[in-house]
Scaffold this motif. Structure first.
Motif, PDB file in Angstrom:
ATOM      1  N   ASP A   1       0.875  -1.169   0.000  1.00 29.34           N
ATOM      2  CA  ASP A   1       0.000   0.000   0.000  1.00 29.34           C
ATOM      3  C   ASP A   1       0.915   1.221   0.000  1.00 29.34           C
ATOM      4  O   ASP A   1       1.112   1.878   1.021  1.00 29.34           O
ATOM      5  CB  ASP A   1      -0.927  -0.014   1.222  1.00 29.34           C
ATOM      6  CG  ASP A   1      -1.831   1.209   1.269  1.00 29.34           C
ATOM      7  OD1 ASP A   1      -2.055   1.824   0.204  1.00 29.34           O
ATOM      8  OD2 ASP A   1      -2.289   1.568   2.368  1.00 29.34           O
TER       9      ASP A   1
ATOM     10  N   THR B   1      -1.589  -4.823   5.777  1.00 29.34           N
ATOM     11  CA  THR B   1      -0.624  -4.391   4.765  1.00 29.34           C
ATOM     12  C   THR B   1       0.338  -3.358   5.333  1.00 29.34           C
ATOM     13  O   THR B   1       1.555  -3.425   5.112  1.00 29.34           O
ATOM     14  CB  THR B   1      -1.363  -3.799   3.553  1.00 29.34           C
ATOM     15  OG1 THR B   1      -2.218  -4.804   3.003  1.00 29.34           O
ATOM     16  CG2 THR B   1      -0.384  -3.332   2.497  1.00 29.34           C
ATOM     17  N   ARG B   2      -0.195  -2.389   6.068  1.00 30.41           N
ATOM     18  CA  ARG B   2       0.666  -1.342   6.624  1.00 30.41           C
ATOM     19  C   ARG B   2       1.634  -1.907   7.651  1.00 30.41           C
ATOM     20  O   ARG B   2       2.794  -1.493   7.720  1.00 30.41           O
ATOM     21  CB  ARG B   2      -0.202  -0.256   7.261  1.00 30.41           C
ATOM     22  CG  ARG B   2      -0.961   0.570   6.232  1.00 30.41           C
ATOM     23  CD  ARG B   2      -1.671   1.725   6.881  1.00 30.41           C
ATOM     24  NE  ARG B   2      -2.176   2.638   5.873  1.00 30.41           N
ATOM     25  CZ  ARG B   2      -2.264   3.953   6.039  1.00 30.41           C
ATOM     26  NH1 ARG B   2      -1.895   4.492   7.181  1.00 30.41           N
ATOM     27  NH2 ARG B   2      -2.744   4.720   5.085  1.00 30.41           N
TER      28      ARG B   2
ATOM     29  N   TYR C   1       2.457   7.980   9.252  1.00 23.35           N
ATOM     30  CA  TYR C   1       2.883   6.609   8.967  1.00 23.35           C
ATOM     31  C   TYR C   1       4.349   6.563   8.535  1.00 23.35           C
ATOM     32  O   TYR C   1       5.117   5.698   8.982  1.00 23.35           O
ATOM     33  CB  TYR C   1       2.000   6.001   7.879  1.00 23.35           C
ATOM     34  CG  TYR C   1       2.399   4.598   7.499  1.00 23.35           C
ATOM     35  CD1 TYR C   1       2.052   3.507   8.289  1.00 23.35           C
ATOM     36  CD2 TYR C   1       3.146   4.345   6.345  1.00 23.35           C
ATOM     37  CE1 TYR C   1       2.421   2.218   7.942  1.00 23.35           C
ATOM     38  CE2 TYR C   1       3.521   3.064   5.987  1.00 23.35           C
ATOM     39  CZ  TYR C   1       3.155   2.000   6.789  1.00 23.35           C
ATOM     40  OH  TYR C   1       3.546   0.729   6.445  1.00 23.35           O
ATOM     41  N   THR C   2       4.748   7.488   7.670  1.00 20.73           N
ATOM     42  CA  THR C   2       6.133   7.511   7.200  1.00 20.73           C
ATOM     43  C   THR C   2       7.096   7.773   8.348  1.00 20.73           C
ATOM     44  O   THR C   2       8.139   7.103   8.467  1.00 20.73           O
ATOM     45  CB  THR C   2       6.308   8.594   6.120  1.00 20.73           C
ATOM     46  OG1 THR C   2       5.418   8.321   5.034  1.00 20.73           O
ATOM     47  CG2 THR C   2       7.735   8.630   5.609  1.00 20.73           C
TER      48      THR C   2
ATOM     49  N   ALA D   1       0.359   4.707   1.499  1.00 20.73           N
ATOM     50  CA  ALA D   1       0.512   4.953   2.940  1.00 20.73           C
ATOM     51  C   ALA D   1       1.704   5.861   3.226  1.00 20.73           C
ATOM     52  O   ALA D   1       1.690   6.633   4.195  1.00 20.73           O
ATOM     53  CB  ALA D   1       0.666   3.629   3.684  1.00 20.73           C
TER      54      ALA D   1
ATOM     55  N   CYS E   1       7.482   4.655  10.432  1.00 21.38           N
ATOM     56  CA  CYS E   1       8.374   3.669   9.815  1.00 21.38           C
ATOM     57  C   CYS E   1       9.842   4.071   9.966  1.00 21.38           C
ATOM     58  O   CYS E   1      10.705   3.209  10.208  1.00 21.38           O
ATOM     59  CB  CYS E   1       8.023   3.493   8.334  1.00 21.38           C
ATOM     60  SG  CYS E   1       6.448   2.646   8.052  1.00 21.38           S
TER      61      CYS E   1
ATOM     62  N   GLN F   1       4.399  -3.707   5.743  1.00 17.61           N
ATOM     63  CA  GLN F   1       5.370  -2.776   5.161  1.00 17.61           C
ATOM     64  C   GLN F   1       6.323  -2.238   6.216  1.00 17.61           C
ATOM     65  O   GLN F   1       7.523  -2.086   5.965  1.00 17.61           O
ATOM     66  CB  GLN F   1       4.622  -1.615   4.496  1.00 17.61           C
ATOM     67  CG  GLN F   1       3.914  -2.007   3.221  1.00 17.61           C
ATOM     68  CD  GLN F   1       3.152  -0.846   2.597  1.00 17.61           C
ATOM     69  OE1 GLN F   1       2.780  -0.904   1.434  1.00 17.61           O
ATOM     70  NE2 GLN F   1       2.907   0.209   3.350  1.00 17.61           N
ATOM     71  N   SER F   2       5.799  -1.935   7.407  1.00 14.79           N
ATOM     72  CA  SER F   2       6.674  -1.421   8.466  1.00 14.79           C
ATOM     73  C   SER F   2       7.659  -2.492   8.909  1.00 14.79           C
ATOM     74  O   SER F   2       8.816  -2.198   9.201  1.00 14.79           O
ATOM     75  CB  SER F   2       5.845  -0.919   9.655  1.00 14.79           C
ATOM     76  OG  SER F   2       5.217  -1.985  10.337  1.00 14.79           O
TER      77      SER F   2
ATOM     78  N   THR G   1      -3.635   4.419  11.542  1.00 14.97           N
ATOM     79  CA  THR G   1      -4.235   3.883  10.326  1.00 14.97           C
ATOM     80  C   THR G   1      -5.709   4.254  10.257  1.00 14.97           C
ATOM     81  O   THR G   1      -6.518   3.721  11.014  1.00 14.97           O
ATOM     82  CB  THR G   1      -4.082   2.347  10.282  1.00 14.97           C
ATOM     83  OG1 THR G   1      -2.693   2.012  10.375  1.00 14.97           O
ATOM     84  CG2 THR G   1      -4.641   1.787   8.992  1.00 14.97           C
TER      85      THR G   1
ATOM     86  N   LYS H   1      -6.745  -1.914   6.078  1.00 13.19           N
ATOM     87  CA  LYS H   1      -5.390  -1.923   5.525  1.00 13.19           C
ATOM     88  C   LYS H   1      -4.325  -2.139   6.592  1.00 13.19           C
ATOM     89  O   LYS H   1      -3.139  -2.013   6.306  1.00 13.19           O
ATOM     90  CB  LYS H   1      -5.118  -0.600   4.811  1.00 13.19           C
ATOM     91  CG  LYS H   1      -6.061  -0.312   3.642  1.00 13.19           C
ATOM     92  CD  LYS H   1      -5.736   1.021   2.996  1.00 13.19           C
ATOM     93  CE  LYS H   1      -6.665   1.323   1.836  1.00 13.19           C
ATOM     94  NZ  LYS H   1      -6.361   2.638   1.213  1.00 13.19           N
TER      95      LYS H   1
END
Length: 447
Positions: free
Chosen positions: A250, A383-384, A259-260, A253, A263, A387-388, A375, A380
Motif C-alpha cells: 500500500d 498491509t501497513r 505513517y512515514t 501509505a 516507519c 510494510q513497516s 491507520t 489496511k
C-alpha cells in the motif's frame, strides 16, 4: 393439489424421503431459501464480535505467548551465543562477523513475515505454525552439529530465522480476532513470551554448556522449542476468515506523514535497540566488571526486567493511547543507552540491565499496537504493518554488525554505546513527530 416447480425447474422437494407438496410459487421460494446449504448460510453470516475474554480467547494469548517465546525469544537470546562464539574452540571470527548470525536470524523473522501475511489471510494459520514449529527446533539441532562459521550462519541464522518468520505473523495476527477492548493488554502478555524466552534459553544454554558441552546444550534448546510450539499448535485456532485478501503493498501509505515518520522511527529503533542486548555480556566481562560465570546472567536479568515492561505499559496504553506510551518509552530507552557509558561497577551494570530491559520492552511491545492508531482505514492494517516490518528488517540486519564493526575498528566500547543511544533518541523524536502530525500538540489526546 398442484405440484409446483422449484426455482431451478425441478419438482417439489422431499424431506426425509416423504414427498412434500407446495401450494404456491411463493411458498416454493421460501422453502428453497430455507433449505440452502448450511455452508452458504455460514459464509453469508457476519462473524460474531470478538469475545474479549473467556477460556478460548485467553488460550490464544497463551499459545501466542509461546510463539513469541520461540521466535523473538531466540533472537533475544543470541547474546549468550555471541559471547560463546567469541571464545569457542572451533573457529575464530570478529564480533561483527559473529553478530551477523543473530542479525540474519532477526532479519528473516520480519522479512519472511511480509510474505506469510497474505498466506495467513488465505486461511493457512495452522500450516504456518506447523512449518515454523519444525524449522526452529531443526535449525538448533543442526547448529549443535556445526563446527564451521558458515555452517552456523546457515543453521542458526537462516533456518531458525525462517522458522521464526513463519511463527511471527500468526503470533500477532490471531489476537485481534479475540480482543478489541483489551487488545493492548493481550498483546503485551503475549509479547512477554519473547522476554521469557530470553530468560530461559540463555540460562539453559549456560548451565548445560558447562556440564555437557555446546552440542547437548543447543539440543536442549531445540527440545524446549519443540515442546512449547507443539502446545501452541494444539490450542490455537483461527476464529474468522478475512473477507478480503490482503494486498502485499500500500504505497499510498507513505504519502501520509504520521505513517512515514513511524516507519522511520521503527527502522532507527531496530538498528540501535539490540546493541546492548547483544553486547552487555561481552562488555561486562571484557571490562572486568564481572567474571564469565556471572556475566552470562546479565542477559537473563535484562530480559526479566523486560517482562513487566511489556505488560504494564500496554495496560496503560489501552487507556491513554499507544502513541502516548510509545514516545516516552523510546526516549527513556535512549537515555538508558547513553547512561551505559558511565557504568563502571557490577551494581551499575545490573541496574542498567534492569532499566534498559523495562523501557525497551515497553516500546518494542506496544509499537505494533501504535500503528493501529495511525491507520484511518483498519482494513489496511495488515498491509501497513507488513510494510513497516519490511523497513524494520533492514535495521535488524545491519544494526548489530555495525556495532561490532565500531568495536573492532576502535577497540573501545564508547562508540557502540553512542551509536545505540543517539539512534534511540532519534527514534523517540520520529515517534513524537508522528504523533504530532497525527493529533497535533494536544497532550491529553488519546493517540
Amino acid at each position: 393439489m398442484i405440484e409446483t416447480r422449484g426455482r431451478h425447474g425441478g419438482s417439489a422437494s422431499t424431506v426425509g424421503g416423504n414427498a412434500a407438496t407446495v401450494d404456491s410459487p411463493v411458498e416454493a421460494e421460501i422453502d428453497a431459501e430455507a433449505h440452502l446449504p448450511a455452508k452458504t448460510e455460514r459464509e453469508s453470516r457476519e462473524p460474531d464480535p470478538p469475545p474479549n475474554g473467556g477460556t478460548v480467547a485467553w488460550l490464544q494469548v497463551l499459545g501466542s505467548f509461546f510463539l513469541f517465546f520461540n521466535c523473538w525469544g531466540t533472537v533475544n537470546s543470541f547474546g549468550v551465543f555471541q559471547t560463546y562464539y567469541e571464545n569457542n574452540p572451533y573457529w575464530s571470527e570478529t564480533p561483527s562477523n559473529i553478530s551477523w548470525i543473530g542479525s540474519i536470524q532477526a532479519f528473516l523473522l520480519l522479512m519472511v513475515g511480509v510474505v506469510t501475511g497474505p498466506i495467513y489471510d488465505r486461511g493457512y494459520f495452522r500450516t504456518l505454525v506447523v512449518i515454523g514449529s519444525f524449522l526452529v527446533p531443526f535449525g538448533f539441532m543442526m547448529t549443535s552439529l556445526c563446527r564451521e562459521y558458515w555452517q552456523v550462519v546457515i543453521a542458526q541464522g537462516i533456518v531458525v530465522g525462517l522458522g521464526n518468520g513463519f511463527l511471527w505473523v500468526p503470533s500477532v495476527a490471531i489476537l485481534p480476532q479475540y480482543f478489541t477492548t483489551k487488545k493492548a493488554l493481550a498483546n503485551g502478555i503475549a509479547a512477554a513470551g519473547s522476554s521469557c524466552g530470553g530468560i530461559c534459553y540463555p540460562i539453559v544454554f549456560r548451565a548445560l554448556e558447562q556440564r555437557v558441552g555446546f552440542g547437548w546444550a543447543t539440543r536442549a534448546i531445540a527440545f524446549i522449542a519443540l515442546g512449547t510450539l507443539t502446545f501452541s499448535i494444539c490450542i490455537m485456532k483461527q476464529r474468522v476468515m478475512p473477507k478480503q485478501k490482503r494486498k502485499l503493498l500500500d504505497l499510498d501509505a507513505f504519502k501520509e506523514g504520521p505513517y512515514t515518520l513511524y516507519c522511520v522511527g521503527m527502522f532507527l529503533a531496530f538498528t540501535s535497540f539490540y546493541g546492548p542486548v547483544y553486547y552487555i555480556q561481552p562488555y561486562a566481562i571484557q571490562t572486568g566488571l564481572t567474571d564469565t560465570s556471572f556475566g552470562f546472567y546479565l542477559l537473563p536479568i535484562l530480559n526479566t526486567a523486560s517482562v513487566p515492561g511489556r505488560i504494564i505499559p500496554n495496560f496503560v496504553g489501552d487507556y491513554i493511547g499507544p502513541m502516548n506510551v510509545l514516545v516516552p518509552a523510546a526516549f527513556l530507552t535512549g537515555v538508558m543507552a547513553l547512561i551505559w557509558i558511565g557504568v563502571s561497577t557490577l551494581g551499575g551494570i545490573i541496574a542498567f540491565a534492569c532499566f534498559y530491559g523495562f523501557f525497551s520492552g515497553a516500546f518494542i511491545s506496544i509499537a505494533p499496537v501504535a500503528i493501529v492508531a495511525l491507520t484511518p482505514d483498519l482494513r489496511k492494517i495488515g498491509t501497513r504493518m507488513g510494510q513497516s516490518f519490511f523497513v524494520c528488517s533492514f535495521g535488524l540486519l545491519i544494526g548489530t554488525p555495525v556495532s561490532g564493526a565500531i568495536l573492532t575498528s576502535t577497540g573501545r566500547w564508547i562508540g557502540v554505546q553512542l551509536f545505540s543511544g543517539i539512534l534511540l533518541l532519534a527514534t523517540a523524536s520520529a515517534f513524537f513527530a508522528a504523533r504530532t502530525c497525527h493529533v497535533g500538540w494536544k497532550l491529553k489526546v488519546k493517540a
